[in-house]
Write a protein that holds these residues in place. Structure first.
Motif, mmCIF file in Angstrom:
data_model
loop_
_atom_site.group_PDB
_atom_site.id
_atom_site.type_symbol
_atom_site.label_atom_id
_atom_site.label_comp_id
_atom_site.label_asym_id
_atom_site.label_seq_id
_atom_site.Cartn_x
_atom_site.Cartn_y
_atom_site.Cartn_z
ATOM 1 N N ILE A 24 0.854 -1.180 0.000
ATOM 2 C CA ILE A 24 0.000 0.000 0.000
ATOM 3 C C ILE A 24 0.894 1.235 0.000
ATOM 4 O O ILE A 24 1.975 1.238 0.583
ATOM 5 C CB ILE A 24 -0.956 0.042 1.208
ATOM 6 C CG1 ILE A 24 -0.207 -0.001 2.539
ATOM 7 C CG2 ILE A 24 -1.960 -1.090 1.134
ATOM 8 C CD1 ILE A 24 -1.075 0.271 3.757
ATOM 9 N N GLN A 25 0.468 2.287 -0.691
ATOM 10 C CA GLN A 25 1.211 3.543 -0.678
ATOM 11 C C GLN A 25 0.594 4.436 0.380
ATOM 12 O O GLN A 25 -0.617 4.680 0.374
ATOM 13 C CB GLN A 25 1.179 4.226 -2.037
ATOM 14 C CG GLN A 25 2.079 5.435 -2.068
ATOM 15 C CD GLN A 25 2.293 5.967 -3.454
ATOM 16 O OE1 GLN A 25 1.786 5.440 -4.425
ATOM 17 N NE2 GLN A 25 3.054 7.039 -3.544
ATOM 18 N N VAL A 26 1.425 4.908 1.293
ATOM 19 C CA VAL A 26 0.958 5.697 2.437
ATOM 20 C C VAL A 26 1.875 6.897 2.653
ATOM 21 O O VAL A 26 2.978 6.959 2.112
ATOM 22 C CB VAL A 26 0.911 4.840 3.720
ATOM 23 C CG1 VAL A 26 -0.036 3.670 3.564
ATOM 24 C CG2 VAL A 26 2.283 4.337 4.099
ATOM 25 N N ASP A 27 1.422 7.833 3.475
ATOM 26 C CA ASP A 27 2.314 8.909 3.881
ATOM 27 C C ASP A 27 3.109 8.426 5.100
ATOM 28 O O ASP A 27 2.940 7.302 5.536
ATOM 29 C CB ASP A 27 1.535 10.197 4.172
ATOM 30 C CG ASP A 27 0.487 10.028 5.257
ATOM 31 O OD1 ASP A 27 0.626 9.108 6.083
ATOM 32 O OD2 ASP A 27 -0.467 10.813 5.281
ATOM 33 N N ALA A 28 3.941 9.246 5.625
ATOM 34 C CA ALA A 28 4.833 8.820 6.707
ATOM 35 C C ALA A 28 4.344 9.230 8.089
ATOM 36 O O ALA A 28 5.138 9.456 8.985
ATOM 37 C CB ALA A 28 6.233 9.374 6.455
ATOM 38 N N PHE A 50 6.168 4.260 0.946
ATOM 39 C CA PHE A 50 5.939 5.624 1.416
ATOM 40 C C PHE A 50 5.971 6.616 0.268
ATOM 41 O O PHE A 50 6.282 6.270 -0.856
ATOM 42 C CB PHE A 50 6.956 5.964 2.507
ATOM 43 C CG PHE A 50 6.776 5.120 3.736
ATOM 44 C CD1 PHE A 50 5.764 5.399 4.632
ATOM 45 C CD2 PHE A 50 7.605 4.022 3.978
ATOM 46 C CE1 PHE A 50 5.575 4.609 5.771
ATOM 47 C CE2 PHE A 50 7.408 3.226 5.098
ATOM 48 C CZ PHE A 50 6.399 3.523 5.999
ATOM 49 N N CYS A 51 5.667 7.838 0.547
ATOM 50 C CA CYS A 51 5.569 8.895 -0.465
ATOM 51 C C CYS A 51 6.795 8.913 -1.358
ATOM 52 O O CYS A 51 7.911 8.925 -0.880
ATOM 53 C CB CYS A 51 5.389 10.244 0.227
ATOM 54 S SG CYS A 51 5.213 11.605 -0.912
ATOM 55 N N TRP A 52 6.553 8.936 -2.656
ATOM 56 C CA TRP A 52 7.646 8.927 -3.630
ATOM 57 C C TRP A 52 7.817 10.288 -4.288
ATOM 58 O O TRP A 52 8.441 10.406 -5.334
ATOM 59 C CB TRP A 52 7.391 7.882 -4.687
ATOM 60 C CG TRP A 52 7.411 6.473 -4.207
ATOM 61 C CD1 TRP A 52 7.721 6.018 -2.951
ATOM 62 C CD2 TRP A 52 7.095 5.302 -4.960
ATOM 63 N NE1 TRP A 52 7.608 4.661 -2.887
ATOM 64 C CE2 TRP A 52 7.236 4.182 -4.104
ATOM 65 C CE3 TRP A 52 6.706 5.086 -6.269
ATOM 66 C CZ2 TRP A 52 6.999 2.891 -4.535
ATOM 67 C CZ3 TRP A 52 6.475 3.784 -6.680
ATOM 68 C CH2 TRP A 52 6.625 2.700 -5.820
ATOM 69 N N ALA A 53 7.295 11.341 -3.714
ATOM 70 C CA ALA A 53 7.382 12.679 -4.314
ATOM 71 C C ALA A 53 8.829 13.132 -4.365
ATOM 72 O O ALA A 53 9.591 12.955 -3.422
ATOM 73 C CB ALA A 53 6.558 13.668 -3.497
ATOM 74 N N ASP A 54 9.210 13.741 -5.465
ATOM 75 C CA ASP A 54 10.555 14.290 -5.631
ATOM 76 C C ASP A 54 10.522 15.730 -5.120
ATOM 77 O O ASP A 54 10.035 16.623 -5.800
ATOM 78 C CB ASP A 54 10.958 14.239 -7.097
ATOM 79 C CG ASP A 54 12.361 14.801 -7.333
ATOM 80 O OD1 ASP A 54 13.040 15.147 -6.346
ATOM 81 O OD2 ASP A 54 12.763 14.881 -8.494
#
Length: 57
Positions: A24-28, A50-54
């Motif tokens: 699952i993709q989640v925030d931290a 976890f978040c993969w934002a650059d």
């Protein structure tokens, strides 16, 4: 998939993901960490992506 719950409590995620196995993709925020433990009720321990934002750009 999108499920609304009035808040971001970990028990909401456990309820929604009951019987789900995988990643699952989640925030931290840490409210999901209990889903990745061997003690998880309702399925195998989940892998948290976890978040993969650059943020460098």
């Amino acid at each position: 998939m999108f499920h609304y719950r009035p808040g971001c409590k970990g028990e909401f995620a456990a309820e929604i993901l009951d019987g789900v196995n995988g990643t699952i993709q989640v925030d931290a925020t840490g409210v999901y960490s209990h889903l990745a433990t061997p003690e998880r009720v309702g399925g195998d321990p989940l892998q948290c992506a976890f978040c993969w934002a650059d943020r460098a750009n």
